[in-house]
Enzyme design. Structure first.
Site, short mmCIF file in Angstrom:
data_model
loop_
_atom_site.label_atom_id
_atom_site.label_comp_id
_atom_site.label_asym_id
_atom_site.label_seq_id
_atom_site.Cartn_x
_atom_site.Cartn_y
_atom_site.Cartn_z
N LYS A 188 0.87 -1.19 0.00
CA LYS A 188 0.00 0.00 0.00
C LYS A 188 0.90 1.23 0.00
CE LYS A 188 -2.85 3.21 1.97
NZ LYS A 188 -2.20 4.46 1.59
N ARG A 247 1.07 6.14 15.51
CA ARG A 247 0.57 5.21 16.53
C ARG A 247 -0.90 4.88 16.25
NH1 ARG A 247 2.17 6.15 22.73
NH2 ARG A 247 0.86 4.63 23.75
N GLY A 249 -2.53 4.94 13.38
CA GLY A 249 -2.64 4.07 12.20
C GLY A 249 -2.23 2.65 12.54
N GLY A 250 -1.10 2.51 13.22
CA GLY A 250 -0.60 1.17 13.59
C GLY A 250 -1.59 0.43 14.48
N GLU A 269 5.81 -0.30 13.36
CA GLU A 269 6.74 0.60 14.03
C GLU A 269 6.03 1.93 14.15
OE1 GLU A 269 10.54 1.54 12.05
OE2 GLU A 269 10.15 3.35 13.21
N CYS A 305 12.37 8.24 12.90
CA CYS A 305 11.78 7.54 14.05
C CYS A 305 12.76 7.50 15.21
CB CYS A 305 11.35 6.15 13.65
SG CYS A 305 12.45 5.39 12.48
N GLU A 396 5.47 11.38 21.52
CA GLU A 396 6.28 11.76 20.35
C GLU A 396 5.70 13.01 19.67
OE1 GLU A 396 7.97 9.29 16.58
OE2 GLU A 396 5.81 9.50 16.61
P1 NAP Z 1 0.16 7.37 9.04
O1 NAP Z 1 -0.86 8.43 9.02
O2 NAP Z 1 0.05 6.37 10.11
O3 NAP Z 1 0.11 6.62 7.62
C1 NAP Z 1 0.96 5.55 7.29
C2 NAP Z 1 0.26 4.64 6.29
O4 NAP Z 1 -0.79 3.93 6.95
C3 NAP Z 1 -0.42 5.41 5.16
O5 NAP Z 1 -0.33 4.66 3.97
C4 NAP Z 1 -1.87 5.50 5.62
O6 NAP Z 1 -2.75 5.59 4.52
C5 NAP Z 1 -2.05 4.20 6.35
N1 NAP Z 1 -3.04 4.30 7.42
C6 NAP Z 1 -3.16 5.29 8.34
N2 NAP Z 1 -4.19 5.03 9.17
C7 NAP Z 1 -4.72 3.83 8.76
C8 NAP Z 1 -5.80 3.05 9.22
N3 NAP Z 1 -6.56 3.41 10.24
N4 NAP Z 1 -6.05 1.89 8.57
C9 NAP Z 1 -5.30 1.49 7.53
N5 NAP Z 1 -4.27 2.22 7.04
C10 NAP Z 1 -3.98 3.37 7.66
O7 NAP Z 1 1.61 7.96 9.10
P2 NAP Z 1 2.30 9.12 8.24
O8 NAP Z 1 1.38 9.63 7.19
O9 NAP Z 1 3.57 8.58 7.79
O10 NAP Z 1 2.61 10.24 9.28
C11 NAP Z 1 1.65 10.74 10.18
C12 NAP Z 1 2.24 10.75 11.59
O11 NAP Z 1 2.79 9.46 11.87
C13 NAP Z 1 3.40 11.67 11.80
O12 NAP Z 1 3.02 12.97 12.09
C14 NAP Z 1 4.10 11.00 12.95
O13 NAP Z 1 3.52 11.36 14.15
C15 NAP Z 1 3.91 9.55 12.74
N6 NAP Z 1 5.06 8.84 12.12
C16 NAP Z 1 5.91 8.21 12.94
C17 NAP Z 1 6.97 7.52 12.40
C18 NAP Z 1 7.93 6.79 13.27
O14 NAP Z 1 8.85 6.21 12.76
N7 NAP Z 1 7.75 6.77 14.56
C19 NAP Z 1 7.19 7.47 11.03
C20 NAP Z 1 6.31 8.14 10.21
C21 NAP Z 1 5.23 8.81 10.78
P3 NAP Z 1 -3.47 7.00 4.17
O15 NAP Z 1 -2.39 8.02 4.11
O16 NAP Z 1 -4.12 6.73 2.87
O17 NAP Z 1 -4.41 7.22 5.31
#
Ligand code: NAP
Length: 538
Positions: A188, A247, A249-250, A269, A305, A396
Site C-alpha cells: 500500500k 501510533r 494508524g498502527g 513501528e 523515528c 512523540e
Molecule cells: P500514518 O498516518 O500512520 O500513515 C501511514 C500509512 O498507513 C499510510 O499509507 C496511511 O494511509 C495508512 N493508514 C493510516 N491510518 C490507517 C488506518 N486506520 N487503517 C489502515 N491504514 C492506515 O503515518 P504518516 O502519514 O507517515 O505520518 C503521520 C504521523 O505518523 C506523523 O506525524 C508521525 O507522528 C507519525 N510517524 C511516525 C513515524 C515513526 O517512525 N515513529 C514514522 C512516520 C510517521 P493514508 O495516508 O491513505 O491514510
C-alpha cells in the site's frame, strides 16, 4: 519536477496497470504547497481483492524457489532500481522536499538492503534447519527422527512510511525481508510519494517478469488507508503485515488484524522519543555535544523515528552551560521542509501543546526555513517531577522538537526511565574514564534494556546501520511486537514460522532437511552446529 510523464498512473496489480475507480489524486510538493506530478487513480476496496488473490496464487511457486533463484531475483530487483535511480531521486525530491544527498543515501541503502537479503537467502541460515536423528534405544522412550525448518507465512501486506520514501517504502526493509522469506507482497503506497512508488514498483515488477515468476509476487496499490488499507489487512489471503507510521494508524491496523477470524501478526513501528542521557562528564564538552545534538535533532526536519525527542541532564552548573550552548547553537539552525503539510501541522500543534504545559519553558528556537512547511527547530526544558507527573511530556512530536529534563539525583533518573514507554533507542553520553558516571550508567543499563531496542554510548540515535546485529525495534509503542527488528538481516524472521517433520522418509523431506544437504546449509545436527559445506565456485 516529477520525472513521470503527464499521463494518469494506476495501481500495479500482478504486473498490470489497474485504473482505480475511487477518483484521482496528485502529490503535493511540500516546499511550495502546490500539486506536483501526474495524476494517480485510487483503488476501491473491491478492487483490492485482485491483488490479494494474485499474491495468494503466486505463493506456492514463489515459496518453492531454490535459494539461488530467490537470491538472484532480489539482486535483479536491486539492479533495476539502480538503473532508474536518477529518475527515482528526482521524483522523490519533488514529492518529499528531501534533499538529493539524503535521497541518494536512501537509494543506496535500499539496493544494499536487497543485496544483503540476497546473501542471507543464499546462505540459508534463516531456514534454521535442525535435525535430530532417531535414538531407538533411548530410555524411557525412543526418540523419533525430528527435523525443523522455518517456512514463509504467505502473502504479506506492507504499508510504506512517509519519512523514508525509499528505504522504508515500496522496495524497503519490510518488502525486502518478506520477499527474501518467500512471501509475495501487496504494497500500500504512501500517498505522499506516489510517483516515487510507481517508479520503484515498476522496477520490482520488471524483476519479477525477468525471472519468469508469477506476476502476483508483487503488487502496488494506491488508495486510502481507512478503506483499501483496512481491506488489505482483512483479506484472508494476507498472512502478516509490516507497517511504519503513526501510533493511531498502527493501532487501527493491529485491531483489525486481531479481529479477523484468523488473526495475523502485525509488525508496526509507531512511536518513540529516543531518550538521551547526558552525564556531566560528557556535558563538559558543551560545544561539541550541542553540535551533535542539534544536527541529530534537526536532520531531515526531525522526521526520523530515532530522532532525539527527550534529553536528561543533571541540574547544576555543568548542565546549565550545556543548555546555554544548545540555545546559542539552535539560534543558528534553520527549519527544514517537512514531508507533508499535515505532518507539519501535527508537529506545530504538538509543539504548541508542549509549550502550554505548566512547568515547561523554552530553551531556544532556530529560524523557520524559507519554504512552506519548514518550522523552526525548538528545544524546551522542564524538571523531572513535572516530567514524571505529566505523561503527555513523553509523547512523540514527529519533528525537530526536544524536551530537556533536569534532575537532581540518579534515583530520579531511574524513576523517569520507569515512567517511559517502550523506545526504539536509548543513548548514554559520558566520559568512559570517569568512574562515577560509568557506575551510574551501569546502574541505569538494566532499566534501559527493559525499555529500548538499541542502546548507544557517545553517539546519536539517528542513522541506523543495516547489518547482522542491528535491532530497530523495541517494546510497545515503539513497535507492536518488540521481539523483532524491522532493519537488518534478522527482519526476515518476522515472516517465517517453524515446522517440524517427524519420521518423514527422505523423499518427502524438504531439500533443506535432506540428509545429503543439497542446499549446502549450515545446520544444527544432533545438538551440534554443523558448518555449511563449501559451495562449488565460492
Ligand atoms: P500514518 O498516518 O500512520 O500513515 C501511514 C500509512 O498507513 C499510510 O499509507 C496511511 O494511509 C495508512 N493508514 C493510516 N491510518 C490507517 C488506518 N486506520 N487503517 C489502515 N491504514 C492506515 O503515518 P504518516 O502519514 O507517515 O505520518 C503521520 C504521523 O505518523 C506523523 O506525524 C508521525 O507522528 C507519525 N510517524 C511516525 C513515524 C515513526 O517512525 N515513529 C514514522 C512516520 C510517521 P493514508 O495516508 O491513505 O491514510
Amino acid at each position: 519536477m516529477s520525472e513521470l510523464s503527464d499521463s494518469t498512473y494506476h495501481s500495479l496489480i500482478a504486473g498490470e496497470n489497474v485504473p482505480g475507480t475511487r477518483g484521482l489524486f496528485r502529490a503535493t510538493d511540500p516546499s511550495t504547497g502546490q500539486k506536483t506530478g501526474p495524476e494517480f487513480s485510487l483503488l476501491s476496496k473491491g478492487q483490492l481483492e485482485a491483488a490479494a488473490m494474485a499474491a495468494g496464487e503466486a505463493f506456492p511457486a514463489y515459496r518453492a524457489l531454490t535459494p539461488e533463484q530467490r537470491s538472484s531475483f532480489l539482486r535483479t530487483a536491486a539492479e533495476k532500481i539502480e538503473t532508474s535511480g536518477e529518475q527515482i531521486i528526482a521524483t522523490a525530491m519533488s514529492e518529499t522536499g528531501l534533499p538529493r544527498p539524503r535521497l541518494q543515501g536512501e537509494l543506496g541503502r535500499t539496493v544494499n538492503q536487497l543485496r544483503l537479503f540476497a546473501k542471507v537467502v543464499l546462505e540459508g541460515d534463516h531456514y534454521g534447519a535442525r535435525i535430530e536423528h532417531p535414538l531407538p534405544d533411548r530410555k524411557p522412550l525412543p526418540r523419533p527422527d525430528i527435523r525443523q525448518l522455518k517456512l514463509p507465512l504467505g502473502p504479506v501486506g506492507v504499508f510504506g512510511a512517509s519519512n523514508f520514501p525509499l528505504a522504508f517504502s515500496v522496495a524497503g526493509g519490510d518488502t525486502a525481508s518478506a520477499l527474501a522469506a518467500g512471501c509475495p507482497v501487496v504494497f500500500k503506497a504512501h500517498n505522499a510519494h506516489p510517483g516515487t512508488s510507481q517508479l520503484v514498483g515498476k522496477a520490482l515488477i520488471a524483476a519479477v517478469a525477468e525471472h519468469n515468476l508469477p506476476s502476483g509476487v508483487f503488487s502496488l496499490i494506491y488508495g486510502p488507508g481507512q478503506d483499501v488499507g483496512q481491506a488489505l489487512v482483512k483479506d484472508p489471503r494476507i498472512k502478516a503485515i509490516g507497517f511504519t507510521g503513526s501510533r493511531s494508524g498502527g493501532l487501527a491496523i493491529l485491531a483489525t488484524a486481531n479481529a479477523r477470524p484468523e488473526p495475523i501478526p502485525v509488525y508496526a513501528e509507531m512511536s518513540s522519543v529516543n531518550p538521551v542521557f547526558v552525564f556531566d562528564s560528557a556535558a563538559k564538552s558543551a560545544q561539541e555535544l550541542a553540535q551533535g545534538f542539534i544536527t541529530s535533532l534537526n536532520g531531515s526536519a526531525g522526521q526520523l523515528c530515532t530522532a532525539p525527542g527527550l534529553l536528561f541532564l543533571a541540574e547544576g552548573e555543568v548542565g546549565d552551560s550545556f543548555v546555554k550552548e544548545v540555545s546559542n547553537q539552535l539560534a543558528e539552525a534553520t527549519g527544514v521542509t517537512m514531508l507533508t503539510p499535515s505532518i507539519c501541522s501535527a508537529r506545530v500543534d504538538g509543539e504548541k501543546k508542549l509549550a502550554d504545559i505548566p512547568g515547561v519553558h523554552p530553551v531556544g528556537y532556530g529560524t523557520a526555513g524559507s519554504t512552506e512547511n519548514a518550522p523552526a527547530p525548538a528545544v524546551y526544558f522542564t524538571d523531572v517531577k513535572t516530567f514524571i507527573g505529566t505523561p503527555e511530556l513523553s509523547e512523540e512530536i514527529f519533528g525537530a522538537v526536544c524536551l530537556i529534563v533536569r534532575y537532581q539525583h540518579n534515583d530520579q533518573l531511574k524513576a523517569a526511565v520507569h515512567s517511559l514507554e517502550g523506545q526504539l533507542t536509548a543513548t548514554l553520553h559520558l566520559d568512559t574514564e570517569v568512574t562515577e558516571d560509568l557506575g551510574a550508567a551501569q546502574d541505569l543499563l538494566p532499566h534501559l534494556e527493559q525499555k529500548a531496542g538499541r542502546i548507544l554510548v557517545n553517539g546519536w540515535p539517528t542513522g541506523v546501520d543495516v547489518g547482522e546485529a542491528i535491532v530497530h525495534g523495541g517494546p510497545f509503542p515503539a513497535t507492536s511486537d518488540g521481539r523483532s527488528t524491522s532493519v537488518g538481516t534478522l527482519a526476515i524472521d518476522r515472516f517465517l514460522r517453524p515446522v517440524a517433520y517427524q519420521n518423514l522418509p527422505e523423499r518427502l523431506l524438504p531439500e533443506a532437511l535432506k540428509e545429503a544437504n543439497p542446499w549446502l546449509l549450515a545446520r544444527r545436527m544432533n545438538g551440534e552446529n554443523q558448518p555449511a559445506p563449501e559451495r562449488r565456485g565460492a
